[in-house]
Scaffold this active site. Structure first.
Site, PDB file in Angstrom:
ATOM      1  CB  CYS A  16      15.765 -35.183 -43.625  1.00 40.24           C
ATOM      2  SG  CYS A  16      16.560 -33.578 -43.324  1.00 40.24           S
ATOM      3  CB  CYS A  19      17.662 -33.229 -39.109  1.00 41.67           C
ATOM      4  SG  CYS A  19      16.452 -32.288 -40.048  1.00 41.67           S
ATOM      5  CB  CYS A  85      20.617 -22.181   8.154  1.00 43.40           C
ATOM      6  SG  CYS A  85      22.267 -22.288   7.478  1.00 43.40           S
ATOM      7  CB  CYS A  88      22.552 -25.801   4.637  1.00 50.67           C
ATOM      8  SG  CYS A  88      22.961 -25.462   6.350  1.00 50.67           S
ATOM      9  CG  ASP A 493     -15.238 -19.972 -21.287  1.00 49.10           C
ATOM     10  OD1 ASP A 493     -15.651 -19.451 -22.325  1.00 49.10           O
ATOM     11  OD2 ASP A 493     -15.509 -21.134 -20.941  1.00 49.10           O
ATOM     12  CG  ASP A 687     -14.893 -25.294 -18.931  1.00 52.09           C
ATOM     13  OD1 ASP A 687     -14.942 -24.386 -19.791  1.00 52.09           O
ATOM     14  OD2 ASP A 687     -15.723 -26.214 -18.846  1.00 52.09           O
ATOM     15  CG  ASP A 691     -11.762 -21.363 -22.159  1.00 56.16           C
ATOM     16  OD1 ASP A 691     -12.193 -20.439 -22.873  1.00 56.16           O
ATOM     17  OD2 ASP A 691     -12.498 -22.125 -21.513  1.00 56.16           O
TER      18      ASP A 691
END
Length: 793
Positions: A16, A19, A85, A88, A493, A687, A691
């Site tokens: 709104c 907000c 290195c 760095c 599962d 899958d 899950d």
């Protein structure tokens, strides 16, 4: 305001006008900021003076958004960096994070890649230029690879870089040959093999041409407010070179140390070359995937197809894929029939038939038919690009142990410089011999090279994630690889994970020879998954269907038809009860008892029971082996499924799973996983969408490649082809990687702990120190690369 800047970014979650007003006020409370928040466009525009803020503006913006409960879009910008290195890396990150619009920055020394997180839509040329200017080391903006041409350009650049590296190393080795010969000669003769001026002639190009990169790296490091390994190299070799030059020019009769400075440069240069080759090897998995991308596609424009650059292809375009071509985008087949080779993406060797409504993926190879596909994902949204990003992200992320190593490396150089200064002072004070004091301090500087500590460990991580990718295991972040080797429990599962997720015919019982002909006849007109399973089963048995009439589907119960004016019924007990058939009595006549909760389909003709069969979700053939391999790794297993208790119990007993929970809702799966975590780290394998909550809760979450997008996005590890044996493979790779890392850290710390005091006490000359330093780096680097040869079943 002085030096004002303006940025605009999206804001999500406002409902709104109040907000927007409250968020506007919150932004305005930040010193030096003027804001305008627009509810209609869901965007915020901030005008700010960066000089008025002691803290980065991005941090304060994110704090306000978080406090108010709003979100914004982020953008990732990648750079290639010239680092030598780990210190760095730290100095670069410190400088980049000081930019007022950088939310976060991560880096990987092994791949020399810097990744910056900022607000979406602000990556202008000016912003990129500002970031590059902030860095104490050269940065090159890295454009995401989306076409074959870009990949070819990258490979061409890598080949050119390798050619220069090869040439530089050859020149360095040739120039150093006289010094190697002189050192060997010293073992057998007191007469120098080389005159002082010849040594000077060979040492000078080695010091300032071959060693130019070390001077450049040291200068960038000091300019960035830190001291890295290049500083050690330059201090040590320059001290030896210029001290020898002073003795030569002053005609002082003394031993010269041109060979010391030269051989240190050459040996470290050799180590850098091997590091370069190791980094090239670690990116092969990404390059192999990137090569699957195509340059253009045949897109329907009006009534004709025109060849269009892949970047210009849009979602919902119609694309034609000719025989033998690679599929350019992800999409749905709308016309045609062909076999697609998806082996490079999924690991499956057999080509897969694709016809109308089948899904195809970019980078796969079309076989013997022309296809028309409607695009569902293009460019960076394709499955192929997501896979590339997963591998890159795994190599970019940094585990806690690597953060510790980087912190150690950052303070290591100053400590070594202090020890070298103390060594020089003590030797000078006790002996009064400038040459001796200088050589011992130079030996300390040379032996303290932190290559072994700063490089070999991240290289092991890169090799480990690369090895996993080659085996079909995509690891999203290195923290997952770190946790995986500690796992003691894995929860599964059932459907689509340990089973194929497809209906299969099981336990067929026939009382009459007409059982299967009637069953096949009734199912031929149905598109139900059970019908497909019946047809496949009967085809294997070479069954011929009877000719029936008036087939119809009775929703939720089964099928009804007619044969010779008699009813044929194929369905559950409800269907038989509807036609007043007492199935319990007929089963009793055959002395058979079937539990009411079993998934059984009955076939009746003329009120007589011809037979029955059960339906089951067929186990994957690899599931037995997968559970067995996890047991060998001392990992306990649990099956958590929404299926019936009797089905889950039977499967658990068949596979040898330690415990099970049946008839579980997604919320209950989450609760069971939380309980398991009280006893240690737990992985979840799933899958489906149901899950996702448990996958998010797990310490390590594993998704099957054929599973839902939600599951794969939630999981921290994805199995590219649906083989649960890959889970044990992932555990083995994780354990092998972390064993290698522990070995590397042991050798790196032990070597420096013993060698630095030995050099300070005068037991190591600079030349011997250089050889020992390079040997230590090569040992741990080679140990990391041995991961590629890990024997995995």
């Amino acid at each position: 305001m002085n030096n004002p800047n303006t940025i605009t970014f999206p804001v999500y979650g406002m409902h709104c006008g109040s907000c927007a007003t409250n968020l506007n006020k919150a932004f305005d409370r930040i010193e030096g900021i003027e804001s305008q928040v627009n509810l209609a466009t869901e965007k915020a525009t901030l005008t700010f003076d960066e000089n008025n803020n002691k803290r980065p503006l991005a941090t304060m913006i994110m704090e306000v958004l978080s406090e108010k409960g709003y979100q914004t879009d982020h953008q990732t910008i990648k750079f290639e960096a010239e680092w030598s290195c780990s210190s760095c890396v730290e100095s670069t990150l410190k400088a980049i994070k000081s930019h007022h619009l950088v939310i976060d920055a991560t880096a990987n020394f092994a791949t020399k890649t810097l990744q910056i997180n900022t607000f979406a839509g602000i990556s202008t040329k000016q912003f990129i230029t500002e970031l590059i200017a902030l860095s104490p080391y050269p940065l090159t903006h890295k454009v995401a690879i989306t076409t074959q041409q870009q990949l070819q350009n990258k490979q061409k650049s890598e080949r050119e870089k390798q050619r220069k590296e090869n040439m530089s190393l050859v020149i360095a080795l040739l120039l150093s040959l006289p010094f190697w010969a002189a050192m060997i000669n010293m073992l057998f003769s007191d007469t120098p093999l080389l005159s002082p001026w010849v040594e000077f002639a060979f040492a000078t190009p080695l010091q300032f041409i071959i060693g130019a990169r070390f001077y450049k790296g040291a200068w960038n490091s000091l300019k960035g407010g830190s001291a890295n390994m290049d500083v050690l190299v330059i201090l040590g070799t320059s001290a030896a070179y210029f001290f020898s030059l002073f003795l030569l020019l002053s005609n002082t009769p003394s031993h010269l140390y041109f060979e010391t400075s030269s051989l240190v440069i050459v040996l470290i240069r050799l180590g850098k070359y091997l590091e370069f080759r190791a980094k090239q090897a670690s990116s092969k998995a990404i390059n192999a995937l990137s090569q699957l991308q195509v340059l253009d596609a045949l897109v329907k424009k009006g009534k004709t197809f025109k060849r269009t650059l892949i970047e210009e292809v849009q979602v919902n375009d119609i694309v034609q894929v000719a025989v033998g071509d690679k599929v350019p985008v992800d999409g749905i087949v709308i016309e045609g029939n062909s076999y697609i080779d998806e082996s490079l993406l999924t690991g499956e060797s057999a080509a897969i038939q694709k016809q109308q409504d089948a899904q195809v993926f970019a980078g796969t190879l079309n076989g013997d038919g022309t296809l028309l596909i409607k695009t569902t994902a293009v460019n960076e949204q394709t499955k192929l690009h997501n896979i590339i990003q997963l591998v890159e992200s795994a190599q970019m992320s940094k585990a806690p142990i690597l953060q510790l190593v980087d912190k150690v490396s950052a303070i290591f150089v100053p400590i070594v410089l202090l020890i070298a200064a103390m060594t020089f002072t003590v030797w000078m004070f006790t002996t009064g011999d400038l040459e001796q004091a200088l050589m011992h301090s130079v030996a300390v500087l040379v032996i303290a090279c932190p290559c072994a500590l700063g490089l070999a460990t991240p290289t092991a991580m890169v090799v480990g994630t690369g090895l996993a990718a080659q085996k079909g295991i995509l690891i999203k972040d290195i923290n997952t690889l770190q946790l995986a080797h500690k796992l003691k429990h894995i929860a599964f599962d059932k459907t689509g994970t340990l089973t194929k997720g497809q209906v299969a015919i099981d336990d067929v019982t026939a009382f009459d020879s007409q059982f299967l002909p009637f069953l096949l006849a009734m199912q031929q007109s149905s598109k139900h998954p059970i019908a497909k399973a019946v047809i496949a089963y009967c085809n294997e048995m070479d069954i011929t269907a009877e000719q029936i009439s008036q087939p119809q589907n009775i929703h939720g119960k089964g099928l009804h038809g007619r044969f010779k004016e008699q009813d044929i019924l194929v369905g559950n007990r409800k269907l038989l009860s509807h036609f007043d058939i007492n199935v319990e009595q007929q089963l009793a006549n055959h002395k058979i008892n079937i539990a009411a909760d079993q998934n059984v389909i009955y076939v009746c003709y003329a009120d007589s029971l011809l037979g029955f069969f059960s339906i089951a979700d067929e186990l994957r053939p690899e599931s037995h082996t997968a559970i067995g391999e996890l047991k060998e790794l001392d990992i306990t297993t649990t099956l958590i499924s929404g299926d019936k208790h009797s089905v889950v119990q039977a499967m658990s007993e068949e596979l040898g799973i330690n415990s099970f929970y049946a008839e579980q809702t997604p919320e209950q799966k989450l609760q069971q996983l939380s309980l398991l975590q009280k006893d240690g780290l737990v992985a979840m394998v799933g899958d489906g969408v149901n899950d996702a909550p448990a996958l998010a809760q797990a310490d390590v979450s594993i998704a099957m490649g054929g599973g839902s997008d939600v599951a794969k996005q939630t999981a921290s590890m994805t199995l590219m082809h649906d083989d649960p044996q890959l889970i044990a493979m992932a555990m083995k790779i994780s354990r092998a990687t972390w064993t290698t890392i522990r070995q590397n850290l042991f050798w790196a710390f032990i070597f420096n702990a013993l060698a630095i005091p030995a050099a300070a006490l005068g037991y190591l000359s600079p030349s011997i120190a250089a050889i020992a330093m390079s040997a230590s780096s090569l040992i741990v680097l080679s140990n990391s690369l041995l991961l590629k040869r890990t024997r995995l079943k």
